[in-house]
Write a protein that holds these residues in place. Structure first.
Motif, PDB file in Angstrom:
ATOM      1  N   HIS A 191       0.847  -1.191   0.000  1.00  0.00           N
ATOM      2  CA  HIS A 191       0.000   0.000   0.000  1.00  0.00           C
ATOM      3  C   HIS A 191       0.884   1.243   0.000  1.00  0.00           C
ATOM      4  O   HIS A 191       1.879   1.315   0.719  1.00  0.00           O
ATOM      5  N   HIS A 192       0.535   2.243  -0.832  1.00  0.00           N
ATOM      6  CA  HIS A 192       1.353   3.463  -0.901  1.00  0.00           C
ATOM      7  C   HIS A 192       1.406   4.159   0.452  1.00  0.00           C
ATOM      8  O   HIS A 192       0.452   4.135   1.223  1.00  0.00           O
ATOM      9  N   TYR A 243       4.202   3.347   2.240  1.00  0.00           N
ATOM     10  CA  TYR A 243       5.048   2.417   2.989  1.00  0.00           C
ATOM     11  C   TYR A 243       6.410   3.037   3.274  1.00  0.00           C
ATOM     12  O   TYR A 243       6.875   3.940   2.568  1.00  0.00           O
ATOM     13  N   PRO A 248      -1.705   1.004   6.990  1.00  0.00           N
ATOM     14  CA  PRO A 248      -2.721   1.975   6.573  1.00  0.00           C
ATOM     15  C   PRO A 248      -3.979   1.884   7.414  1.00  0.00           C
ATOM     16  O   PRO A 248      -4.078   1.081   8.354  1.00  0.00           O
ATOM     17  N   ASP A 276      -6.933   0.706   6.752  1.00  0.00           N
ATOM     18  CA  ASP A 276      -7.548  -0.620   6.684  1.00  0.00           C
ATOM     19  C   ASP A 276      -6.530  -1.648   7.171  1.00  0.00           C
ATOM     20  O   ASP A 276      -5.500  -1.868   6.536  1.00  0.00           O
ATOM     21  N   GLU A 327      -4.677  -4.245   5.054  1.00  0.00           N
ATOM     22  CA  GLU A 327      -3.570  -3.862   4.178  1.00  0.00           C
ATOM     23  C   GLU A 327      -2.232  -3.801   4.905  1.00  0.00           C
ATOM     24  O   GLU A 327      -1.207  -3.470   4.299  1.00  0.00           O
TER      25      GLU A 327
END
Length: 455
Positions: free
Chosen positions: A300-301, A303, A321, A323, A326
């Motif tokens: 996920h971006h 990181y 993140p 969520d 993720e």
């Protein structure tokens, strides 16, 4: 929370409740409130701010956190951003954090030659250094440390753990005191005006019954970060297989370094050890290749990439993140680029997944804006509880006295409290110990007060 009959327990008895039981519950509700409410106010104010941490940091530190969205969406190479950060602040690069969105800056963590640890912010479009702060030096990191009382050492953090346990007792006793016993108001409505004590009693009771369940949830989900209980449960939930849950493949050489030493990580990964790269004569793959691998693996971006600082170090990509599904940690061999260990949320044990989900809701991130709004309302309710309790006590207190509710005539009613002590002592050791101390002090003081009368 409290009952309409707080200052007249005999009236409660005529409604079917025991005078002695009522007195015991009221007395311990008073004690729990006396201890918990100062923490409750502090935790609610700091917690209510922290759920909007990204928004507040982006506003306060907009010159560092935000960049203009360029028409050209191409980004500078990660190594160029690290080089720019080191040119501005010479030292050793420890971590590179990928921009979480097109208008976000990249962050490079640097240990300067002077030994200072800095977060250097870089425009990802042109590798221009925007500025720097001490690592974890944003306003919201300060709020977070105030929330956990990290600034004040282990004793203060232990007190927060005890307060969390006592808040559960506060809610349980409060529900008993609130329970309707034939009164016409004060159950879901507030009577009178602020000049009258009944207004504050009703405000306390109605607010308490509205937020009590949330308060218990926040206390329980905050416990994983506690000093004593949290560490023990972490080992229990995640096993002792190098700090990873049972079943996760860890048949690779492990270093003595913990993942938490490189920076903030999830609760479940606090004790996870970092693997080692196999010694090799070939050159390191470099940050650019490592980032390309993490992108290909689908992290996920936003990181973070912990950079290897030793010949056997690894590139560690980690992201936590909103969520929880993720969440992911991937370690790459610095010479081959091969993933050595790929840890996902789905790999946590059942207890670990449940606690991580609870922590995510506690932080106001799992369900986005609705999650944040509900938590802020709960925090406001907690402050109302504390203020109304203080006002109610002030209006009913006897002169030259603390106004502690009367001692039950029959000490056998404390059997239920002893059962709570046993449960609390097993599940939450610090809380159980504090309850035991408080019970001993209460009985000792009561015995001392009875002696002159008997003489």
């Amino acid at each position: 929370m409290s009952d309409l009959t707080l200052d007249r327990p005999e009236r409660a008895a005529r409604s079917g409740a025991s005078v002695d039981l009522y007195r015991a519950v009221w007395r311990w509700h008073f004690y729990a409130g006396l201890f918990v409410l100062p923490f409750l106010v502090t935790l609610s104010i700091t917690g209510g701010l922290y759920v909007f941490r990204d928004e507040i940091d982006a506003l306060v530190h907009s010159d560092l956190k935000r960049v203009a969205t360029a028409n050209d969406t191409s980004l500078a190479r990660p190594s160029a951003m690290v080089d720019a950060a080191l040119a501005a602040h010479p030292g050793t690069a420890l971590k590179f954090t990928d921009p979480a969105s097109p208008d976000a800056s990249a962050e490079v963590t640097v240990r300067t030659d002077a030994g200072e640890r800095l977060a250097v912010y870089v425009d990802p479009h042109d590798a221009r250094v925007l500025g720097a702060l001490p690592d974890q030096g944003t306003i919201m990191w300060t709020v977070r440390h105030l929330h956990s009382l990290k600034f004040f050492g282990p004793v203060a953090r232990g007190a927060v753990e005890i307060a969390a346990g006592w808040s559960v007792l506060l809610v349980i006793t409060g529900i008993y005191l609130w329970w309707p016993r034939g009164q016409a108001g004060g159950v879901v409505t507030v009577r009178g005006t602020p000049a009258r004590r009944v207004f504050w009693r009703d405000a306390h009771a109605v607010t308490g019954i509205a937020v009590g369940g949330f308060l218990v949830f926040l206390a329980v989900t905050g416990m994983p970060w506690s000093q004593v209980w949290g560490g023990q449960v972490n080992q229990w939930a995640n096993g002792s297989n190098f700090g990873y849950p049972s079943g996760v493949r860890v048949d690779v050489p492990m270093s003595g370094q913990r993942l938490s030493e490189a920076g903030t990580t999830s609760w479940s990964m606090q004790e996870a050890q970092v693997p080692e790269s196999a010694p090799s004569s070939r050159p390191s793959i470099g940050l650019n290749a490592a980032v390309a691998t993490f992108d290909r693996l689908g992290l996920h971006h936003g990181y973070a990439v912990a950079l290897p600082t030793t010949p056997t170090g690894v590139y560690t990509g980690s992201v936590y993140p909103d969520d929880v599904a993720e969440q992911r940690v991937v370690h790459l061999d610095r010479y081959t680029g091969d993933p050595l260990l790929d840890m996902r949320y789905a790999d946590y044990g059942p207890l670990g997944r449940a606690l991580e989900w609870g922590i995510s809701v506690h932080l106001g991130q799992q369900f986005g804006l609705p999650n944040q709004i509900v938590l802020v309302l709960v925090c406001i309710g907690n402050v109302v509880l504390a203020v109304s309790a203080g006002a109610m006590w002030w209006k009913r207190r006897p002169s030259r006295s603390m106004g502690v509710p009367p001692m039950p005539r029959d000490p056998r009613v404390f059997r239920g409290l002893l059962a709570l002590l046993a449960i609390g002592g097993v599940v939450f050791p610090l809380v159980g110990a504090s309850l035991l101390v408080m019970l001993a002090l209460d009985l000792a003081v009561a015995r001392m007060r009875r002696r002159p009368a008997a003489a």
